[in-house]
Enzyme design. Structure first.
Site, PDB file in Angstrom:
ATOM      1  CG  ASP A   8      44.935  32.185  45.797  1.00 56.89           C
ATOM      2  OD1 ASP A   8      45.315  33.355  45.568  1.00 56.89           O
ATOM      3  OD2 ASP A   8      44.640  31.378  44.897  1.00 56.89           O
ATOM      4  CG  ASP A 102      47.253  37.140  44.309  1.00 57.30           C
ATOM      5  OD1 ASP A 102      48.382  36.670  44.095  1.00 57.30           O
ATOM      6  OD2 ASP A 102      46.293  36.997  43.524  1.00 57.30           O
ATOM      7  CD  GLU A 103      49.526  32.104  44.506  1.00 62.16           C
ATOM      8  OE1 GLU A 103      49.114  31.007  44.948  1.00 62.16           O
ATOM      9  OE2 GLU A 103      49.675  32.335  43.300  1.00 62.16           O
TER      10      GLU A 103
END
Length: 357
Positions: A8, A102-103
């Protein structure tokens, strides 16, 4: 025993802006519009110290942090950085399940580097991300997806944590259910009404009870309360739908104002689609009124939509069908469903291209 990593990125959008503009480093930054009806898309850790959070009305954010600096989003840049990060993941495993820009989940049980220790893989990936992008990432390592996701929050920012099979059940038992991944505010409130406050409380409920009161999610809750999550890391996983919604600080009666609020929702939906490499054929608009009643309208096209503008045009037309509003509007939502992956979309478009030629 599986080895799952959840990576993350830390305050991703805001961190990209601080990386690219030295004047923003160490200062409270919000990605979004400072306009009266604007919304914070992301907040730097400096801003979070003042209570600024994503999805917060910009007016509220500015009130909490008078020195807050608003920066317009650059989704094309965020997507490019996300692709750099995805390429790093691909050096270690083919089993990558992105959740957003983003993860992502990574299954490194059988990895391309032949490394045996998952914590070392996570540390190396985070170092590579820092070297190539200049950004910090946090990671969680465990034996299933649920616990890896929970672990990634334990040492944020710029840290990692591991939850082992030995300590997994005890970790879950002490955790508040409102912090469980997959338990939203409404579900947490419902659990609280049944006296379920912690993982231990959830574990005390039978499978029959959870299925009766929480439907299909009951079996999932029963498992994770025991530290069990059999879901696989699926690179080809396609979500049933991608949606975004916003509750307004002031109710809306005007169609033009309401239509203007659709653009940030369409943008958010499309950027999630890009991260998942999917598109969809069905656009749905949800309108929730001040009395909490709601209306939904949908439109399905022959081919998957191709970009923000197509989502926006469909959503605007659908919104117009419920005007005049029977009450003032407190929430709008936009959802894209009937999803297909990029290759399937190309296959559907090809016959039309051939006919056109």
């Amino acid at each position: 025993m599986r080895k799952i990593i959840h990576v993350d990125m830390d305050a991703f959008y805001a961190s990209v802006e601080q990386r690219d503009n030295p004047e923003l480093r160490g200062r409270p930054v919000a990605v979004g519009s400072a306009a009266a009806r604007g919304v914070v898309a992301a907040a730097s850790y400096e801003a979070r110290e003042f209570g600024v959070r994503s999805a917060m009305p910009s007016v509220t954010a500015a009130r909490r942090c008078p020195d807050l600096i608003f920066v317009p989003p650059r989704f094309d840049v965020y997507k490019a950085v996300s692709q750099q990060i995805r390429a790093i993941f691909a050096e270690y495993t083919r089993l990558i399940e992105p959740l957003s820009l983003d993860e992502a989940y990574l299954d490194v049980t059988e990895n391309l580097k032949g490394m045996e220790i998952a914590t070392e893989i996570a540390s190396e990936i985070r170092e590579r991300i820092k070297q190539i992008t200049g950004l910090n990432a946090s990671a969680g390592i465990s034996y299933n997806k649920f616990l890896a996701k929970m672990a990634s929050d334990l040492n944020k920012p710029n840290g990692q944590a591991v939850i082992t099979p030995k300590n997994g059940p005890a970790f879950v038992e002490q955790l508040a259910v409102k912090k469980f991944h997959g338990v939203g505010p409404a579900t947490a409130e419902k659990m609280h009404r049944f006296g379920i406050e912690t993982g231990a409380d959830l574990k005390s409920k039978s499978l029959q009870f959870l299925a009766e009161h929480f439907g299909k999610s009951g079996a999932y809750f029963y498992g994770i309360a025991r530290g069990i999550d059999e879901r696989q890391v699926r690179p080809d996983r396609i979500r049933k739908s991608v949606g975004a919604e916003d509750t307004f600080s002031v109710d809306i009666n005007d169609l033009d104002l309401a239509t203007a609020e659709l653009r940030p929702l369409a943008e958010k939906v499309w950027h999630h689609c890009e991260a998942q490499r999917v598109s969809g054929k069905t656009v749905t608009v949800k309108v929730k009124y001040s009395d909490f009643t709601q209306a939904t309208r949908s439109r399905t096209s022959a081919l998957p939509v191709n970009g923000i503008q197509e989502i926006l045009e469909a959503a605007s037309a659908l919104l117009a069908t419920v005007y005049p509003f029977r009450r003032s509007v407190r929430l709008l939502g936009v959802t894209l469903s009937s999803l297909t992956n990029d290759q399937e979309a190309e296959d559907e478009e090809q016959p039309q291209l051939d006919l056109a030629l």
